[in-house]
Write an enzyme that holds these catalytic residues in place. Structure first.
Site, short mmCIF file in Angstrom:
data_model
loop_
_atom_site.label_atom_id
_atom_site.label_comp_id
_atom_site.label_asym_id
_atom_site.label_seq_id
_atom_site.Cartn_x
_atom_site.Cartn_y
_atom_site.Cartn_z
N ASP A 173 0.88 -1.16 0.00
CA ASP A 173 0.00 0.00 0.00
C ASP A 173 0.93 1.22 0.00
O ASP A 173 2.12 1.12 0.30
CB ASP A 173 -0.96 -0.01 1.20
CG ASP A 173 -2.14 0.95 0.97
OD1 ASP A 173 -2.06 1.80 0.05
OD2 ASP A 173 -3.14 0.86 1.70
C1 BGC Z 1 -5.02 3.28 -0.03
C2 BGC Z 1 -5.05 2.27 -1.16
C3 BGC Z 1 -4.90 3.00 -2.48
C4 BGC Z 1 -3.61 3.79 -2.44
C5 BGC Z 1 -3.33 4.53 -3.74
C6 BGC Z 1 -3.83 4.21 -0.11
O1 BGC Z 1 -3.98 5.27 0.78
O2 BGC Z 1 -5.01 2.61 1.21
O3 BGC Z 1 -6.24 1.55 -1.13
O4 BGC Z 1 -4.95 2.10 -3.52
O5 BGC Z 1 -3.69 4.75 -1.40
O6 BGC Z 1 -4.21 5.58 -3.90
#
Ligand code: BGC
Length: 819
Positions: A244
């Site tokens: 993530d």
């Molecule tokens: C989220 C993810 C997301 C990523 C990219 C993170 O803050 O937890 O689900 O895909 O950001 O935007």
């Protein structure tokens, strides 16, 4: 005893593996590319670039690989289809429609040149407050797994790689970067991992994303058990495992047991640190090769090296994603209460009001999508063709950002022009001469990661609204400022409310007594520093007399309440109570009019106790997407019979929820560990154990028709395979769809297993008077539990009860099978 029992066990659960995408040819091609890669190139490949890309290596003709959120629509700089949220998709209980949803997401990704779509999000719903519930598929692992598979199949059928996230046990947003989800092994495998496992083994998902939280004290981006033992060795995942955004916390442990790619860039997997670790012999080049192979095999298997990802779909060609979005909203909205058959409404004077009446609410964060076309509930009702409803609205009863509604805001003292003067600055401190000026009448902007005006920066800009408020009536006006990042309001040059700083979305309110005919100078200021940019300047003039008159003059009142992208989002948990003032509004309206219908936008349960007995009807609309208002209007007017069913239980009060004592870290020491002490007894599994009845149970949802279940036959086939058949008949007055749910209870192991668990379902559409026979096949995994001694799912021989229900609590047919 244990050994005897184990030796008596029938077949260990098998899993079906779909034809693998990563074929020997794909592997060979990846190996041959790797031969030409220098060590530096391989190392640089282990981290992303430019926020959402895997880096290119032009020398080897490896293109940039573009990713985009998110689960309910492509989050791009260009508007795209805003589908209903994940929770509504799950509430449809319709595999074909979820597959179509996936195809729609895939198509929108291809037309934007996106290779990897960052969805589905499949974390289990434990408690209503989790700010990301709306992205997920509810409290049941079987339902979540089924929805995830169809979603992935749909996306990947269009040549786009899906990404199942957030692996694993990311079940709260509160303190999400540092909290450890402490989950025992059995609970992990029975509740929190099945949807991921199914995504890998049945849908052949291309990529997996780690989570922010720690699992049992170890970051999931470097977790030996979760990643090496379970994901890679047991499940055989051969694709790309990414972090993530910002969820990597080490170099060496991550290389040994963790993600292949650090996103969004090399914060910990820095080339110089990796090189040093290689020199010291703590890691080997083979470890790097394994990761590079995962990336290359994934992108080769999707053809990303052989074709353009971006395609164009001519108007009228391809999937009509607006239509898909509408079909989903029709199928997933859940009717919770309908006393005296108030719905569908016919021939009535209907008053529509509330914060969410004239907007289409959506959840916030990376799951938010911008569309250039939305239909609110009010608009949907007005658009209805051939309806005999008389629609009126009273928008100023909730907070409103449409300045023309009150018509009391003017650009200056001359009171000659309505609206407020907007001045935009290309710096974040409202410095110098404005770079752009205009008059605005709606003070509500959600720019996401985009610039507010063409030519402006995406970050570090500011805006002020100036003008005069001159009310026609004396009374109380409440102003609400909201923003990500800072905002403040001056009235007559005095600061009235503020949250001036770098932060995620917050709101502040302040009431002011005003006199008719007087002028109040307004100055609202906002700035964005980095990340998402979003602001609102809203007001609410409390006009009790007007409310009383309008509500009394209507036959029924639709009160639109719930959350929005500012109040329910990733990054923080929301309240169980509805946002401020909404429960009071429902009660107030119910005291003037007996026919109140409450429509709720949220990702999960809300506290209904303060008003549920005073209203006649309740509709759970979730975040219903760009055509949500059309679908809701069709349901209210009876054009469509509701057929969604709850993917979670709604508790009477928060203290009834099985995770009440284990959702937040309740320890005295702030050690940031949440013990999942309810074990496998989450959601309906927990309510059935504690025998505390929820307000609305899992699987519940009303229809405008009635269904009869009959002719139940249970057939034991070879091994632990079982086939059940039964008949559903539409005995009501109109065509409608019903969701039949199959639950299994292990009679011998009642003490440690849930009373029953969902293991199959079918949605059928039946004309009035029509019947259909339904067959559901169960394999041994439907009867198994996770045995911590043998570390596998096993079936303990004995008797199993089979239940066919219209919800988890409305069981219509029962049978038995001995295995
Ligand atoms: C989220 C993810 C997301 C990523 C990219 C993170 O803050 O937890 O689900 O895909 O950001 O935007």
């Amino acid at each position: 005893m244990k050994t005897i029992l184990l030796s008596l066990l029938l077949l260990f659960c098998s899993f079906s593996v779909k034809a693998q995408r990563i074929t020997p040819d794909v592997q060979k091609r990846a190996d041959s590319i790797m031969k030409y890669m220098t060590l530096d190139e391989k190392i640089s490949y282990l981290a992303g670039t430019k926020d959402f890309y895997l880096r290119a290596i032009p020398r080897l003709h490896l293109p940039e690989i573009r990713m985009s959120d998110g689960p309910q629509g492509v989050r791009d700089k260009l508007p795209s289809t805003m589908f209903p949220c994940g929770m509504l998709a799950s509430a449809m209980w319709d595999r074909d429609l979820v597959y179509e949803f996936g195809q729609g997401l895939g198509q929108d990704s291809r037309t934007r040149g996106i290779h990897i779509l960052l969805g589905p999000a499949v974390n289990i719903y434990r408690a209503p407050m989790d700010g990301r519930n709306f992205e997920y598929f509810g409290e049941d692992p079987y339902l979540s797994g089924e929805v995830a598979c169809q979603y992935i199949n749909g996306v990947q059928s269009r040549g786009v790689a899906a990404c199942v996230k957030h692996f694993a046990a990311n079940n709260q947003e509160w303190d999400r970067y540092s909290v450890s989800s402490d989950v025992d092994e059995r609970t992990l495998h029975e509740i929190y991992l099945p949807a991921f496992k199914k995504a890998v083994q049945e849908a052949d998902v291309a990529t997996v994303m780690s989570s922010y939280n720690l699992l049992n004290d170890v970051y999931t981006s470097e977790h030996p058990y979760l990643v090496t033992e379970v994901l890679r060795n047991r499940w055989g995942f051969k694709g790309l495992f990414m972090s993530d955004w910002g969820a990597v916390h080490s170099c060496v442990p991550t290389i040994i047991n963790g993600v292949d790619v650090e996103m969004p860039g090399p914060d910990n997997l820095k080339p110089e640190v990796i090189m040093q670790a290689l020199k010291n012999g703590i890691i080997s080049e083979e470890m790097i090769d394994v990761k590079v192979a995962h990336i290359l095999r994934t992108i080769i298997s999707f053809g990303f090296l052989d074709r353009e990802q971006k395609i164009s779909v001519a108007p009228g060609q391809g999937l009509n994603t607006n239509e898909t979005s509408l079909k989903m909203a029709r199928a997933g909205v859940v009717l919770l209460k309908n006393e005296v058959d108030l719905l569908p409404l016919a021939g009535k004077r209907v008053l529509v009001l509330g914060d969410n009446a004239a907007v289409i609410a959506k959840g916030g964060g990376s799951g938010a999508v911008s569309s250039d076309h939305v239909v609110s509930l009010l608009q949907g009702l007005k658009n209805l063709k051939g309806s005999n409803l008389k629609i009126q609205s009273m928008l100023g009863v909730g907070f409103i950002t449409d300045l023309l509604y009150s018509n009391d805001f003017y650009t200056d003292e001359s009171l000659s022009q309505h609206g407020l003067k907007a001045s935009y600055y290309k710096n974040k401190s409202l410095n110098g001469k404005p770079d752009y000026e205009c008059v605005e009448t709606v003070t509500d902007h959600d720019w996401g990661d985009n610039a507010p005006i063409p030519g402006f920066p995406e970050n570090n800009f500011s805006l002020s609204y100036t003008g005069v408020y001159s009310p026609k009536k004396s009374g109380t006006i409440t102003f609400r400022g909201s923003g990500d990042d800072g905002y403040r309001l001056y009235v007559n040059n005095k600061l009235l409310l503020e949250d001036w700083g770098n932060h995620t979305f917050t709101s502040r309110e302040k009431a002011l007594e005003v006199e008719a005919g007087k002028s109040y100078k307004i100055r609202f200021e906002y700035f964005d520093s980095t990340g998402t940019a979003c602001m609102r300047f809203a007001y609410f003039f409390d006009d009790e007399e007007a409310l009383k008159a309008s509500t009394r003059n209507a036959d029924a009142v639709v009160v639109c309440v719930g959350f929005n992208s500012g109040t329910e989002s990733e990054g923080f948990d929301r309240t169980f109570d509805l946002p401020s003032g909404q429960a009071e509004l429902i009660n107030k309206v119910a005291s003037y009019n007996q026919n109140v219908i409450v429509v709720i936008n949220s990702g999960g349960a809300v506290n209904m106790l303060p008003w549920i007995d005073k209203v006649k009807a309740v509709i759970m609309a979730f975040y219903p997407g760009q055509e949500g208002g059309t679908a809701l209007a069709e349901i209210l007017s009876g054009k469509v019979s509701p057929s969604g069913k709850l993917p979670f239980s709604i508790e009477k009060q928060w203290s009834d929820n099985p995770t009440f004592n284990s959702y937040y870290d309740n320890r005295v020491t702030a050690d940031k560990r949440v013990q999942y002490s309810e074990g496998v007894f989450v959601g309906y599994r927990g309510y059935e154990r504690s025998q505390v009845a929820p307000l609305y149970p899992f699987g519940f949802g009303l229809s405008y028709s009635n269904f009869q279940y009959s002719d139940f036959v249970v057939k034991k086939l070879q091994g632990n395979n079982v086939e059940v058949t039964f008949k559903i008949s539409n005995i009501g007055k109109r065509a409608a769809a019903e969701v039949a749910q199959l639950y299994v209870g292990d009679m011998k192991n009642k003490a440690f297993r849930p009373a029953k668990e969902l293991k199959g379902y079918e949605k059928v559409f039946l004309k009035k008077g029509e019947s259909k026979e339904i067959t559901i096949k169960l394999k041994d995994d439907a009867f198994a539990y996770y045995d911590i001694n043998s570390k596998q799912f096993i079936v303990s021989p004995g008797e199993f009860q089979l239940y066919i229900g219209s919800s988890s609590q409305d069981i219509r047919l029962e049978g038995k099978v001995s295995l």
